[in-house]
Structure formats: C-alpha cells, structure tokens
Scaffold this active site. Structure first.
Site, PDB file in Angstrom:
ATOM      1  N   CYS A   1       6.520 -20.791  -0.430  1.00  0.00           N
ATOM      2  CA  CYS A   1       5.358 -20.594   0.435  1.00  0.00           C
ATOM      3  C   CYS A   1       4.662 -21.920   0.747  1.00  0.00           C
ATOM      4  CB  CYS A   1       4.377 -19.604  -0.183  1.00  0.00           C
ATOM      5  SG  CYS A   1       4.052 -19.880  -1.926  1.00  0.00           S
TER       6      CYS A   1
ATOM      7  N   ASP B   1       3.570  -9.218 -11.766  1.00  0.00           N
ATOM      8  CA  ASP B   1       5.035  -9.285 -11.788  1.00  0.00           C
ATOM      9  C   ASP B   1       5.613  -7.890 -11.635  1.00  0.00           C
ATOM     10  OD1 ASP B   1       5.447 -11.950 -12.061  1.00  0.00           O
ATOM     11  OD2 ASP B   1       6.039 -11.901 -14.177  1.00  0.00           O
TER      12      ASP B   1
ATOM     13  N   GLU C   1      12.555  -9.421 -14.188  1.00  0.00           N
ATOM     14  CA  GLU C   1      11.511  -9.688 -13.199  1.00  0.00           C
ATOM     15  C   GLU C   1      12.207  -9.857 -11.852  1.00  0.00           C
ATOM     16  OE1 GLU C   1       9.293 -13.362 -13.659  1.00  0.00           O
ATOM     17  OE2 GLU C   1       8.691 -13.098 -11.561  1.00  0.00           O
TER      18      GLU C   1
ATOM     19  N   GLU D   1      10.009 -14.378   1.183  1.00  0.00           N
ATOM     20  CA  GLU D   1       8.671 -14.823   0.767  1.00  0.00           C
ATOM     21  C   GLU D   1       7.674 -14.292   1.793  1.00  0.00           C
ATOM     22  OE1 GLU D   1       7.816 -16.377  -1.988  1.00  0.00           O
ATOM     23  OE2 GLU D   1       5.833 -17.200  -1.555  1.00  0.00           O
TER      24      GLU D   1
ATOM     25  N   GLU E   1      17.679 -24.102 -14.101  1.00  0.00           N
ATOM     26  CA  GLU E   1      17.282 -23.242 -15.210  1.00  0.00           C
ATOM     27  C   GLU E   1      17.887 -23.690 -16.534  1.00  0.00           C
ATOM     28  OE1 GLU E   1      15.318 -20.545 -15.106  1.00  0.00           O
ATOM     29  OE2 GLU E   1      15.258 -19.848 -13.037  1.00  0.00           O
TER      30      GLU E   1
ATOM     31  N   ARG F   1      20.231 -14.881 -12.937  1.00  0.00           N
ATOM     32  CA  ARG F   1      19.479 -16.111 -13.163  1.00  0.00           C
ATOM     33  C   ARG F   1      20.357 -17.255 -12.707  1.00  0.00           C
ATOM     34  NH1 ARG F   1      15.057 -17.985 -16.351  1.00  0.00           N
ATOM     35  NH2 ARG F   1      14.482 -15.878 -16.869  1.00  0.00           N
TER      36      ARG F   1
ATOM     37  N   ARG G   1      18.155 -10.403  -7.433  1.00  0.00           N
ATOM     38  CA  ARG G   1      17.642  -9.648  -8.581  1.00  0.00           C
ATOM     39  C   ARG G   1      17.391  -8.173  -8.253  1.00  0.00           C
ATOM     40  NH1 ARG G   1      13.999 -13.156 -12.566  1.00  0.00           N
ATOM     41  NH2 ARG G   1      15.563 -14.737 -13.023  1.00  0.00           N
TER      42      ARG G   1
ATOM     43  N   ASN H   1       7.201 -10.811  -7.476  1.00  0.00           N
ATOM     44  CA  ASN H   1       5.791 -10.844  -7.868  1.00  0.00           C
ATOM     45  C   ASN H   1       4.917 -10.774  -6.623  1.00  0.00           C
ATOM     46  OD1 ASN H   1       5.883 -13.402  -6.695  1.00  0.00           O
ATOM     47  ND2 ASN H   1       5.841 -14.491  -8.624  1.00  0.00           N
TER      48      ASN H   1
ATOM     49  N   ARG I   1      16.157 -23.522  -8.471  1.00  0.00           N
ATOM     50  CA  ARG I   1      15.505 -23.795  -9.764  1.00  0.00           C
ATOM     51  C   ARG I   1      16.542 -24.197 -10.779  1.00  0.00           C
ATOM     52  NH1 ARG I   1      10.366 -19.682 -10.100  1.00  0.00           N
ATOM     53  NH2 ARG I   1       9.785 -20.249  -7.997  1.00  0.00           N
TER      54      ARG I   1
ATOM     55  N   CYS J   1       0.629 -14.390  -1.626  1.00  0.00           N
ATOM     56  CA  CYS J   1       2.070 -14.424  -1.363  1.00  0.00           C
ATOM     57  C   CYS J   1       2.787 -13.450  -2.276  1.00  0.00           C
ATOM     58  CB  CYS J   1       2.642 -15.836  -1.521  1.00  0.00           C
ATOM     59  SG  CYS J   1       2.981 -16.316  -3.214  1.00  0.00           S
TER      60      CYS J   1
END
Ligand code: SER
Ligand code: ZN
Length: 535
Positions: A308, A421, A440, A357, A340, A349, A476, A443, A338, A469
């Site tokens: 965002c 979340d 998760e 978004e 991780e 993941r 996921r 969110n 990301r 946002c």
C-alpha cells in the site's frame, strides 16, 4: 532511562553578587515547579542536584533527570524561567546554553553505533548501558536529531524490557465449527507439488502451472466479485519496486530491513564496461554473485513489501476536498516479496507471493465505516462463499510491527487505529485448539494518521484524514480453501462450484517424466476425473 550532566547558561553580563545569593532560591523553585511539572512521579522529571558559577558569567547546573523531562528539555524549561528573572530584575540576557558531560543510562545491555551524531562513547556493564554525548549547544538541542536519538535509545530500552512478551492476540469473532463427517485432512501443498500443478523455482518461489493459476484466480475473482467491487473499490496499478526513501517514510527500513529484498541498478548503461565480467562468464560458464556484484551499484530500491506504500506516496502533499473523498482503490498488479529465511513452506509461506491490496482514504468516520462494511463482506465471503472455519483477532498493528515500534495493546478497541488478522483452520496441521493449525490469510487495518501525517496528505478544511488497508493473500486463501474442502469440486460450496461450471479448468502438464512420481500421476488422474464431472 536516566540522564546526568551539566547545563551551562552563558549570560550576557557578569553575575552580580545578589544573584549568586538568590540562586539558591531560584534552583529550589525550579526543582519544585517546572522541572517536575506534569511528570507523574518526580523521578521521571529533572532535578538540579548542585550548582555553581564559573568564569564570572556562567551558571552551571548539575542535573539528573528521567525520561519525562530529558536533560535537554530540562535545559529549555529552566531557561524560560531563568530568562524571566534575569531579564526583569538584573537586565541580563542568556547568550547560550551548553550541555556538557551528558550521559544517558539505559537499563539492559545495548548496541549503539558510534557513527550516530553526538554519540561520543558507549560503556556496557552490569546490565546497564551508558552513552556519553559530545558537548551540545543550544542550537543542537533544538534540532530534531536529538529528539530522534533519544527516541531511538528509549525504544531500544523498551524493546528489551518488553521483547520477551508474547505477541498480542485477542479473539474478536469466529465461525461455527463445521460438523463435517470426513473433513479433508491432507496437506494441499504436498498434493499440488505431487500432481505437478506447482514446481519449485528457487528458495520460496514457485512456478504455478495453468491449473493452479486457475485456482488462484478462482479465489481471487470470487473475492473481487463478492467483496471488493460491490463496495465500489476501483482498480489501480502500483509499482512493485520502491525507492529507499519511501521505506524511510513508512518506517519499513528501520523495522523490517532483515526481511526486505533489494534491487540495484547496473554500474553503467555502456555494455563495454561489463566486458571483463562477460568474458569471464563466457569461459567459465559461471555467474558468481561476488563478481556480478562488482558491476551493480548499491541498492537504491526495495521490492514491494506492504503493497500500500505507493498509495500514500500518490496522495502525498495533495489537498483533498469533501467531494474527492473517500478514495477506494485496490491493486493486484504484481507480487510482494518477503525474505522469510526460516519458515518457508509450500505455497503457504513464500518469498514471492500475490496479494490483493485494498486501500482507502477519508475522514476518520468514513475510514471506519468502510472498514466495517468490508468486514461484513469478508464474513459473507468466509461463510457463504468459501464456507470456511475462520476466526478474527485483534493484533499488533502491522504498520507498527513493520517499523519495529514497541507497542503494548491492552485489549480490543475496534474503532481506533489497529489491525485485525483473518485466520483459517488448516485441518492437516492438527486440532483447532493448537494455534499452529491456523493460517493467517489476510488482515484489515485502520491506520489513523500513521501515513497521512508523514506523507502530508491534507484536507482543504484542515480536517484530519485517515487511511485503511486490507491485504488478501491469494496463495494463502487458496491453500486454506483446499485444506478444508479438498480437490473434489462436487464437495465444494455452491458459489465456488458455479465458478468451476462457468470457467473450465485448463489442462495440466502430462509429460513422460512429469508429474514425477506414479503416486502423483494417479492422484492427478483422480482429480481430473472430479473436475470433468463438473463441466
Ligand atoms: N499492507 C498490509 C500488510 O502488509 C496489508 O497487506 O500487512
Ligand atoms: Zn497495506
């Protein structure tokens, strides 16, 4: 956090005897009034422990102070009072303030860089850290850099004090427990790889073949049609590579630098400058990163992280009017990244993932209302469209977590800035009671002025503007859906079945060597049978 040091007031004239005598009362007065005003406990304020006069024209206070009246605040607070007395009664002005031998004591052993301006020396011993500052003049004290330095030190201390605490997590709402006889129990990540719908590409990256892309688009389209578009959000396209400066403004560079990926420009546009490297790679057939590294500039970008960020950048310094608000956009133009390290698993993941978004900007009440409407539609989506077992939790706001801030949340304050979340149960991981069995998937947040302030997003009538946002992690959601409903569309909820009926599934790759195992090929046949019965 404690301070000790000397505050020197350089006066415009020699100090008269009378003032030297009066100083005792002045100090007592300062100690009892402005140095402890509004601090709660006196030890959080400042105290002049002794004083003297030097060079005829300089008053020296030896001061200790707590975090509420830091030593430089104490210097400025006392200055005002002193200036008043000196001016009125003695016609003397204050020329300058100098802070000498300032030490800051922090609880705990910390690393503090000597590269930071004003930090002269550090001593770590017996569970405490002492930071020695170089001499500060009045002009230094008024600079924001000192405030930022002290804030940094305070946060270091707080992080250590609170660091061991569990992550904040308060249950808000949850779905009913589905009484399914034979709930699917397998790991969809494994099945997808076995049947060849996804193939490993590099660490935490996969290639999605058309059938898995189809499944991703299925959850994505259902989300867009059932949640995002009915609420009037419109699609925008955001860049996926951000200049470093943007990460400074959002706080990401401070808080999550360890999980960001960076991009660098080549040293030159002239290919001739790469000749040695090219020849080397040609002959050795190798591309050692250390060698390639010599031909790129230091990184000037980081790859999309929160997705965002460009939204705030777009509205930065713009003035919004009543009629231009609220703004409701969404972006799904590309991946997020990301690093991780430890936790990479399946498509659950990953390093490179896809997300829708959803972003909005408006007056506080508009931002809250939009969030609430989104929550209603999310509930509809989870219950009526995907028919999942889910739960919502009030957690540490992502925008504070990602800037590495120290936050303590005492409970749910639903209409205040914060993050919820969304979690979905993964039966293959274990019983519902085990926290690790929940994934998760996304969110939703209200940020308050967290971004409108630093990005200077203004309102024509000076009203306060907020943003919000919501991130929808496509992989996921798909995994969560498959984990609860399996791969047989006849067992899927109606809206999803209808999607499958309307949109035929593309053909998978079936080569001599692919899918790799017999088990995988059999499983693929079985799943293809299920799908063929749907059309
Ligand atoms: N930007 C939010 C986050 O990074 C939602 O996607 O969590
Ligand atoms: Zn966001």
């Amino acid at each position: 956090m404690r301070f000790a040091g000397k505050i020197l007031y350089i006066l415009s004239k020699p100090i008269p005897e009378e003032l030297k005598v009066e100083l005792k009362d002045i100090v007592e007065n300062l100690n009892n009034t402005i140095l402890v005003k509004g601090v709660g406990k006196p030890e959080l304020g400042a105290k002049i422990v002794s004083y003297n006069v030097v060079n005829n024209n300089t008053i020296v206070f030896n001061v200790v102070s707590g975090r509420r009246v830091k030593i430089h605040d104490a210097a400025l607070r006392a200055r005002r009072k002193l200036a008043e007395i000196l001016g009125k009664k003695y016609r003397i002005g204050i020329r300058n303030i100098i802070l000498e031998d300032v030490t800051i004591e922090l609880e705990g052993e910390h690393k503090v860089s000597l590269k930071i301006p004003y930090v002269k020396n550090i001593e770590v011993k017996e569970g405490k850290t002492l930071i020695y500052l170089s001499t500060l003049e009045e002009s230094d004290v008024k600079k924001p850099i000192i405030d930022r330095l002290l804030k940094l030190l305070y946060e270091k201390e707080q992080r250590l004090l609170w660091g061991g605490k569990a992550e904040h997590w308060y249950l808000i709402k949850q779905s009913g427990v589905k009484g399914k006889e034979q709930m699917f129990k397998e790991d969809p990540n494994k099945i997808l790889e076995e049947i060849g719908w996804i193939k490993r590409f590099s660490i935490g990256q996969w290639i999605y073949t058309p059938p898995f892309t189809y499944l991703l688009n299925m959850v994505k389209n259902l989300f867009l049609e059932e949640v995002v578009k009915p609420l009037g959000f419109e699609e925008a396209v955001f860049p996926k590579m951000y200049p470093l400066d943007l990460g400074l403004r959002t706080g990401h560079l401070r808080g999550t630098i360890n999980s960001m990926l960076f991009a660098a420009l080549p040293i030159s546009y002239d290919i001739a400058e790469f000749e040695e490297l090219i020849d080397y790679m040609y002959v050795t057939n190798k591309a050692p990163p250390e060698e390639v590294g010599k031909y790129v500039k230091p990184p000037s970008y980081f790859l999309c992280f929160a997705q965002c960020e460009p939204f705030y950048q777009f509205f930065s310094k713009e003035i919004m009017s009543e009629k231009s608000l609220p703004i409701k956009w969404f972006d799904h133009a590309g991946p997020s990244f990301r690093w991780e390290a430890g936790g990479i698993y399946g498509v659950e993941r990953v390093i490179e993932f896809h997300r829708i978004e959803v972003v909005w900007l408006g007056l506080p009440e508009q931002v809250i209302e939009i969030r609430n409407k989104l929550l209603d539609r999310y509930e509809h989506f989870m219950d009526k469209v995907l028919d999942l077992e889910w739960r919502w939790a009030w957690v540490t706001p992502w925008y504070l977590e990602q800037e590495g801030a120290v936050v303590e949340i005492k409970g749910i304050e639903i209409n205040k800035p914060g993050t919820i979340d969304f979690e979905v149960w993964l039966p293959y991981k274990g019983p519902r009671e085990d926290r690790k069995s929940w994934l998760e998937v996304g969110n939703i947040s209200i940020h308050g002025t967290k971004f409108t302030e630093p990005f200077k997003i203004k309102h024509s009538k000076n009203k306060i503007l907020w943003t919000g946002c919501s991130g929808f992690g496509v992989e996921r959601w798909a995994i969560a859906f498959l984990a609860q409903h399996g791969f047989n569309p006849s067992q899927w909820p109606e809206k999803v079945r209808n999607y499958v009926k309307k949109n035929p599934m593309p053909k998978p790759v079936e080569a001599v060597t692919y899918p790799t195992t017999d088990k995988g090929r059999k499983k693929l046949e079985e799943i293809l049978q299920y799908f063929s019965r749907q059309s």
